[in-house]
Scaffold this motif. Structure first.
Motif, PDB file in Angstrom:
ATOM      1  N   ARG B  89       0.818  -1.200   0.000  1.00  0.00           N
ATOM      2  CA  ARG B  89       0.000   0.000   0.000  1.00  0.00           C
ATOM      3  C   ARG B  89       0.856   1.255   0.000  1.00  0.00           C
ATOM      4  O   ARG B  89       1.748   1.393   0.829  1.00  0.00           O
ATOM      5  CB  ARG B  89      -0.883   0.052   1.246  1.00  0.00           C
ATOM      6  CG  ARG B  89      -2.001  -0.927   1.252  1.00  0.00           C
ATOM      7  CD  ARG B  89      -2.654  -0.878   2.622  1.00  0.00           C
ATOM      8  NE  ARG B  89      -3.759  -1.814   2.726  1.00  0.00           N
ATOM      9  CZ  ARG B  89      -4.329  -2.123   3.883  1.00  0.00           C
ATOM     10  NH1 ARG B  89      -3.904  -1.574   4.989  1.00  0.00           N
ATOM     11  NH2 ARG B  89      -5.341  -2.965   3.905  1.00  0.00           N
ATOM     12  N   GLY B  90       0.575   2.149  -0.902  1.00  0.00           N
ATOM     13  CA  GLY B  90       1.283   3.418  -0.911  1.00  0.00           C
ATOM     14  C   GLY B  90       2.600   3.358  -1.663  1.00  0.00           C
ATOM     15  O   GLY B  90       3.109   4.373  -2.089  1.00  0.00           O
ATOM     16  N   TYR B  97      -8.495   9.689  -4.447  1.00  0.00           N
ATOM     17  CA  TYR B  97      -9.860   9.588  -3.937  1.00  0.00           C
ATOM     18  C   TYR B  97     -10.775  10.643  -4.510  1.00  0.00           C
ATOM     19  O   TYR B  97     -10.350  11.628  -5.096  1.00  0.00           O
ATOM     20  CB  TYR B  97      -9.857   9.696  -2.411  1.00  0.00           C
ATOM     21  CG  TYR B  97      -8.782   8.861  -1.777  1.00  0.00           C
ATOM     22  CD1 TYR B  97      -9.031   7.553  -1.421  1.00  0.00           C
ATOM     23  CD2 TYR B  97      -7.509   9.374  -1.595  1.00  0.00           C
ATOM     24  CE1 TYR B  97      -8.034   6.783  -0.857  1.00  0.00           C
ATOM     25  CE2 TYR B  97      -6.510   8.610  -1.035  1.00  0.00           C
ATOM     26  CZ  TYR B  97      -6.778   7.314  -0.666  1.00  0.00           C
ATOM     27  OH  TYR B  97      -5.797   6.546  -0.117  1.00  0.00           O
ATOM     28  N   SER B 103      -9.884  13.755   2.036  1.00  0.00           N
ATOM     29  CA  SER B 103      -8.833  12.737   2.019  1.00  0.00           C
ATOM     30  C   SER B 103      -7.523  13.229   2.595  1.00  0.00           C
ATOM     31  O   SER B 103      -6.588  12.460   2.744  1.00  0.00           O
ATOM     32  CB  SER B 103      -8.590  12.256   0.598  1.00  0.00           C
ATOM     33  OG  SER B 103      -9.789  11.876   0.004  1.00  0.00           O
ATOM     34  N   LEU B 104      -7.439  14.530   2.861  1.00  0.00           N
ATOM     35  CA  LEU B 104      -6.214  15.052   3.457  1.00  0.00           C
ATOM     36  C   LEU B 104      -6.488  15.376   4.920  1.00  0.00           C
ATOM     37  O   LEU B 104      -7.562  15.872   5.260  1.00  0.00           O
ATOM     38  CB  LEU B 104      -5.775  16.315   2.719  1.00  0.00           C
ATOM     39  CG  LEU B 104      -5.289  16.099   1.286  1.00  0.00           C
ATOM     40  CD1 LEU B 104      -5.084  17.420   0.584  1.00  0.00           C
ATOM     41  CD2 LEU B 104      -3.997  15.308   1.278  1.00  0.00           C
ATOM     42  N   GLN B 113       2.444  15.416   5.245  1.00  0.00           N
ATOM     43  CA  GLN B 113       1.639  14.300   4.735  1.00  0.00           C
ATOM     44  C   GLN B 113       2.303  13.669   3.517  1.00  0.00           C
ATOM     45  O   GLN B 113       2.208  12.468   3.307  1.00  0.00           O
ATOM     46  CB  GLN B 113       0.230  14.780   4.380  1.00  0.00           C
ATOM     47  CG  GLN B 113      -0.496  15.380   5.567  1.00  0.00           C
ATOM     48  CD  GLN B 113      -1.968  15.566   5.319  1.00  0.00           C
ATOM     49  OE1 GLN B 113      -2.649  14.673   4.827  1.00  0.00           O
ATOM     50  NE2 GLN B 113      -2.487  16.727   5.662  1.00  0.00           N
ATOM     51  N   LEU B 114       2.962  14.504   2.719  1.00  0.00           N
ATOM     52  CA  LEU B 114       3.659  13.966   1.549  1.00  0.00           C
ATOM     53  C   LEU B 114       4.899  13.178   1.969  1.00  0.00           C
ATOM     54  O   LEU B 114       5.114  12.060   1.504  1.00  0.00           O
ATOM     55  CB  LEU B 114       4.080  15.108   0.628  1.00  0.00           C
ATOM     56  CG  LEU B 114       2.986  15.760  -0.213  1.00  0.00           C
ATOM     57  CD1 LEU B 114       3.519  17.028  -0.840  1.00  0.00           C
ATOM     58  CD2 LEU B 114       2.501  14.813  -1.288  1.00  0.00           C
ATOM     59  N   GLU B 116       5.623  11.598   4.529  1.00  0.00           N
ATOM     60  CA  GLU B 116       5.333  10.320   5.180  1.00  0.00           C
ATOM     61  C   GLU B 116       5.482   9.135   4.235  1.00  0.00           C
ATOM     62  O   GLU B 116       5.916   8.070   4.651  1.00  0.00           O
ATOM     63  CB  GLU B 116       3.889  10.338   5.659  1.00  0.00           C
ATOM     64  CG  GLU B 116       3.730  10.550   7.107  1.00  0.00           C
ATOM     65  CD  GLU B 116       2.277  10.461   7.481  1.00  0.00           C
ATOM     66  OE1 GLU B 116       2.018  10.542   8.661  1.00  0.00           O
ATOM     67  OE2 GLU B 116       1.407  10.308   6.603  1.00  0.00           O
ATOM     68  N   VAL B 117       5.075   9.344   2.980  1.00  0.00           N
ATOM     69  CA  VAL B 117       5.047   8.210   2.054  1.00  0.00           C
ATOM     70  C   VAL B 117       6.444   7.628   1.821  1.00  0.00           C
ATOM     71  O   VAL B 117       6.672   6.459   2.133  1.00  0.00           O
ATOM     72  CB  VAL B 117       4.357   8.605   0.726  1.00  0.00           C
ATOM     73  CG1 VAL B 117       4.387   7.451  -0.252  1.00  0.00           C
ATOM     74  CG2 VAL B 117       2.946   9.064   0.990  1.00  0.00           C
ATOM     75  N   MET B 168       0.917  12.636  -3.759  1.00  0.00           N
ATOM     76  CA  MET B 168       1.105  11.688  -2.679  1.00  0.00           C
ATOM     77  C   MET B 168       1.070  10.250  -3.210  1.00  0.00           C
ATOM     78  O   MET B 168       1.855   9.407  -2.810  1.00  0.00           O
ATOM     79  CB  MET B 168      -0.010  11.892  -1.662  1.00  0.00           C
ATOM     80  CG  MET B 168       0.360  11.462  -0.299  1.00  0.00           C
ATOM     81  SD  MET B 168      -0.849  11.684   0.908  1.00  0.00           S
ATOM     82  CE  MET B 168      -1.703  12.942   0.864  1.00  0.00           C
TER      83      MET B 168
END
Lengths: 312, 688
Positions: B89-90, B97, B103-104, B113-114, B116-117, B168
């Protein structure tokens, strides 16, 4: 912002004015004045003596004039004379408030963290066995009023087991004699905050950005700690601050129950003995606490939630 | 054959609720190859999003894969552990979405948030993650990546939020990208930009895509192959061109026939609605799910047993229809009554120089000195004749709803006037209007779900409207009229005693229409009356609305963002942008050159579900400017592809009268306007 605070302050002053007027009026009804005279002198006083005592101490003057005098006194920082404690209110009340402050501090220190923990743990996985257990626990504690739980705890922990003391002395605050009042108060409020936190947490856990976080491949722990927690705490924050006014009513019962001589105990004593000046001062303090915490909760909410924070 | 990236075989997904097992997806098979884009089409509730989430193995607490397999690059996903899934996932599979705002995480800066991936999937430093995120923000064509990186999601526009979500999703260069209605919540011109971006990035990174949408036109423009779903099953799949040229399932065909194509209007080619409605998951019929709504239904054949996917002549085209070889797929459908062209009467609504300005302060709680004026409407002038359908088109924030509110008396205008039956509507709030004016000027709302009182019966609600409009002398008489209104909107008379939650969305909208027409109105404002409904129901409601309008000779003010629908319905069209009318004219004039550049871009942004139409490709830069801080000069100059430097950004363009009734507000010279090419051309000759 300043406009908002001004508005709230105005409401507070208005409430204080109305409430003090009502208390003043009720405290000066004829039967209450008679009771005061009897209590201040001796119970077998004759009717004539009562009248002359009231006359002598100025209670027979016009009601409005005396209310005006009291208001003027308050504005210059003089809250009058406490007939029950036989000293000025300015001397008696701050000490008692301080004792209650210590009690309230420990109540909050135990209540808030444990309530949040319970709420988050049960809201994290809605419907799980852990959730059901914790929900049952918090519903039970909220449904049990302090005068029931207080007595139960005293009987179990003080009388039967003898672990703690059933009386809390303001001069001697120890783990042994402070545990029961703190426990009684915090366990009641805890259930309520925990329910709110759970609702907020489980709502956040079903939101789309939590799905996004999951589908980024983040582990469950990171999703909860980094993404869910802050958003889930916005709603309970308001509730926690709104618990302060509730603490005021809670201390009345608990302090009386454990004979802890703080603000609540003073309030009860003043009411029983028709100590009008003390009662008035107590009501002003209550209004200040209620409206003040509301103001803090509104401002704090704005800071927690960046969506309504002011753009700089 | 290339190695498939994703292989789904006979997948069934069920949700387990208190009422038992509810199958959401049944016997679903699909293959996505490397670098390929697969489209998954269907109406709401058909299970298309469930398929996407099942691929991610994210079905919530009560959803379970009951049968079948999902293989991702040869690995069986249905048997993976939580840790293995997290790894995919990811990084290998990621998702975009429907609602970017939701979704954010609202309380976290976009940059974090970016970052993190890559941080959670690769062993890289924070600086490197930040660098990668900034590069990706650049790649999704966001202006000023540094500023965006530091922003909270609510501080940027919807289109930019969706670009963040895309960034993302692409940060770890996934092999498979799932897009769940990625543009449904966005405006058409923004949608066109996002679609182009996704297509370009997909090509650049060689990503396979699964594009889930209800919009056939969008799928046609973006995908190589298509799978159509109905009520939990795939009903048709194949190469996109084959499916659109020769549909082999009655549902696909019905779906296409119930959406208007630009270039058709109601007199030339009426829409054909699919009768009935989607069956509820626990009320699916025996045999073919589509049976009860199908024109080719044959009892004893279609309703006997489960129907498998049947391969048709060219190997890659499948249909779940037993009669696939019996039906004449090219037969021209029996068209319903051809709508007749209506004779126009006198002018009944005359709006002249109408303006609406709002004073706003930036924040009520923290009132700062920053305040301003929002010019929601500026110098609006138009007329509507009796029996005319006037469409007002524009994207969100263009002021079309404000205009409707002024006409209905929910807002007061700041300037100008609006003459209707001898009353100036501009300054008369609804509570000060006479019963007659209120009854004669009614509205059909966008969302039928929220506009009916949930605790009153349908009959009572319509009778209440009649009473308020002063129609009918006695309750009995009003009841009679209410029953006639139910007949008018083609609802059975028994519905009188039903309460709103027993009705479907389309039926509720019929009640809304009945209520609006209760006082025999001469002007009805229809504010996006079908946009909240399913595609196959939209056609039926549109047809009903125009039928009644024709019968009652009512003027209809049709507010919409759907240009195909506008082309199909409207006699006259008004195009608005940032509170101003940029072009108005008859439908024919608006939909053929010369265009206002905004109209041109708007038309070219509409996805068209017809492989034989070639269209001009215009992508607008950026987002719609804020109404609080509108650009100087022509409001459109910041995004215009025909901008004249030094003129458009200083002067507000004059209104040009091109012909009687066709006005354009643009600086372009007449010869430039006249030399514009049409946006839509038939590509049939080129293809043949």
């Amino acid at each position: 912002m300043s406009h908002f605070i001004l508005q709230r302050t105005f409401i507070m002053v208005l409430t204080m004015l109305v409430l003090s007027f009502v208390v003043f009026y009720l405290g000066n009804l004829e039967p209450n004045l008679r009771k005061l005279a009897l209590e201040q002198n001796n119970n077998r006083m004759s009717q004539a003596d009562v009248d002359s005592w009231l006359e002598k101490n100025g209670y027979r003057r016009s009601f409005i004039v005396r209310y005006g005098e009291w208001t003027a006194g308050v504005l210059s920082g003089d809250f009058g004379y406490s007939t029950r404690f036989r000293m000025p209110v300015n001397e008696a009340l701050p000490k008692r408030l301080g004792y209650t402050g210590i009690l309230a501090f420990w109540v909050l220190m135990t209540m808030v963290p444990s309530a949040l923990l319970i709420g988050i743990l049960s809201g994290m996985r809605e419907g799980s066995a852990l959730d059901r257990f914790l929900s049952l626990f918090s519903v039970t504690t909220t449904a049990t009023p302090e005068y029931v739980s207080g007595i139960l705890f005293t009987v179990i922990f003080a009388s039967l087991l003898g672990w703690f003391k059933g009386v809390a002395n303001v001069k001697d605050i120890t783990f042994e004699n402070f545990t029961l009042p703190v426990m009684t108060m915090s366990i009641y409020g805890m259930g309520y905050i925990a329910r709110m936190t759970r609702a907020s947490m489980s709502e956040v856990m079903t939101s789309q950005y939590i799905r996004t976080a999951h589908l980024k491949g983040l582990p469950f722990k990171t999703v909860v700690l980094k993404h869910a927690l802050r958003n889930a705490l916005i709603a309970p924050f308001t509730v926690i601050l709104l618990q302060f006014p509730w603490l005021l009513t809670g201390v009345v019962i608990v302090e009386k129950l454990f004979n802890y001589k703080g603000f609540g105990w003073t309030l009860v004593e003043a009411a029983e003995n028709n100590d009008v000046d003390m009662l008035l001062a107590c009501s002003l303090v209550s209004v200040l606490v209620v409206i003040g915490t509301q103001l803090i909760s509104d401002v704090g909410y704005a800071y927690l939630n960046p969506r309504i924070r002011v753009e700089s | 054959m290339r190695e498939p990236i994703l292989e789904i075989n006979n997948l069934s997904v069920s949700f387990f609720t208190r009422h038992g097992e509810i199958p959401a997806v049944m016997d679903f098979s699909m293959t996505v190859h490397a670098g390929e884009a697969m489209g998954l089409v269907g109406e709401s509730g058909c299970g298309k999003s469930t398929v996407a989430l099942a691929i991610m193995r994210y079905l919530g607490g009560n959803g379970r894969i009951t049968e079948g397999s999902i293989r991702f690059r040869g690995r069986e996903m249905t048997e993976m552990t939580g840790a293995e899934l997290r790894e995919l996932r990811g990084s290998q599979i990621s998702m975009i979405y429907q609602e970017p705002m939701a979704s954010l995480n609202p309380a976290m800066r976009v940059g974090l948030q970016l970052m993190e991936v890559p941080l959670s999937h690769e062993y890289i430093s924070i600086e490197e993650a930040k660098q990668r995120s900034l590069e990706m923000l650049e790649a999704v064509r966001l202006p000023d990546p540094e500023r965006i990186f530091q922003s909270y999601p609510h501080q940027i526009s919807g289109g930019q939020q969706q670009r963040i979500v895309i960034a993302m999703a692409l940060l770890s260069q996934p092999t498979l990208l799932l897009l769940d209605e990625p543009t449904t919540a966005l405006d058409v011109t923004v949608e066109a930009g996002i679609v182009e971006l996704v297509r370009d990035l997909g090509r650049e990174f060689g990503t396979s895509m699964l594009f889930v949408s209800h919009n056939l036109g969008l799928i046609l423009e973006t995908c190589d192959r298509i799978t159509v779903m109905y009520s939990g099953e795939a009903v048709e799949s194949g190469q996109i061109k084959n499916v659109f040229r020769k549909m082999l399932h009655p549902y696909t065909q019905g779906l296409l026939r119930s959406i208007p194509l630009p270039g058709t209007d109601k007199t030339a080619q009426p829409l054909i609605p699919i009768p009935g409605q989607l069956p509820l998951p626990h009320e699916r019929p025996q045999g073919c799910n589509f049976g009860p709504r199908c024109n080719h239904f044959q009892s004893g054949k279609c309703n006997v047993k489960k129907i498998p996917m049947i391969s048709v002549n060219d190997s890659e085209h499948f249909s779940r229809c037993l009669r696939v070889s019996e039906i004449d797929w090219n037969a021209v459908p029996e068209s319903s009554v051809q709508a007749e062209k209506m004779e126009m009467g006198n002018t009944i609504l005359a709006v002249h120089n109408l303006s609406k300005h709002y004073d706003v302060s930036a924040n009520a709680l923290f009132a700062s000195s920053k305040s301003g004026t929002v010019k929601a409407n500026e110098n609006i002038s138009f007329e509507a004749k009796k029996g005319e359908i006037v469409a007002i088109v524009g994207e969100s924030g263009c002021g079309k709803s404000t205009l409707a509110k002024i006409l209905l008396g929910l807002e007061e205008a700041s300037q100008g006037n609006a003459e209707f039956e001898g009353v100036d509507l501009a300054y008369s709030p609804v509570e000060r209007r006479s019963v007659k004016t209120v009854a004669h000027l009614q509205i059909v709302f966008q969302n039928p779900f929220d506009t009916l009182n949930p605790s009153h019966t349908i009959g009572n609600q319509i009778m209440r409207a009649l009473e308020k409009f002063g129609v009918g002398q006695s309750p009995d008489n009003r009841r009679e009229q209410m029953l006639e209104l139910l007949d008018l909107v083609k609802l059975p008379r028994e519905f009188e005693r039903r309460i709103p939650r027993q009705l479907s969305g389309g039926q509720k909208q019929r009640v809304g229409i009945a209520r609006a027409f209760a006082g025999k109105p001469s002007l009805v404002v229809a504010d996006e009356p079908v946009s909240a409904l399913d595609v196959s129901v939209q056609a039926a409601i549109t047809e009903l609305l125009t039928d009644i309008q024709l019968k009652e000779k009512t003027t209809l003010l049709f507010i919409s963002h759907d240009l195909s629908m506008v082309r199909y319905l409207a006699d006259r069209v008004i195009v608005m942008y940032l509170g101003r009318i940029v072009e108005q004219g008859s439908a024919d004039e608006i939909f053929s050159p010369p265009y206002h550049p905004y109209t041109e871009a708007l038309l070219s942004a509409v996805p068209i579900a017809d492989p034989d139409i070639v269209k001009e490709h215009i992508i607008l830069e950026g987002d719609i400017p804020s109404a609080l801080n509108p650009p100087s000069g022509c409001p459109f100059h910041t995004r215009c592809h025909r901008k004249i430097e030094g003129l458009c950004d200083y002067e507000i363009p004059p209104l040009k009268h091109l012909s009687s009734g066709h006005d354009i507000s643009c600086h372009l010279a007449d010869e430039d306007l006249n030399s514009m090419a049409p946006v839509f051309r038939s590509g049939k000759k080129a293809a043949a």
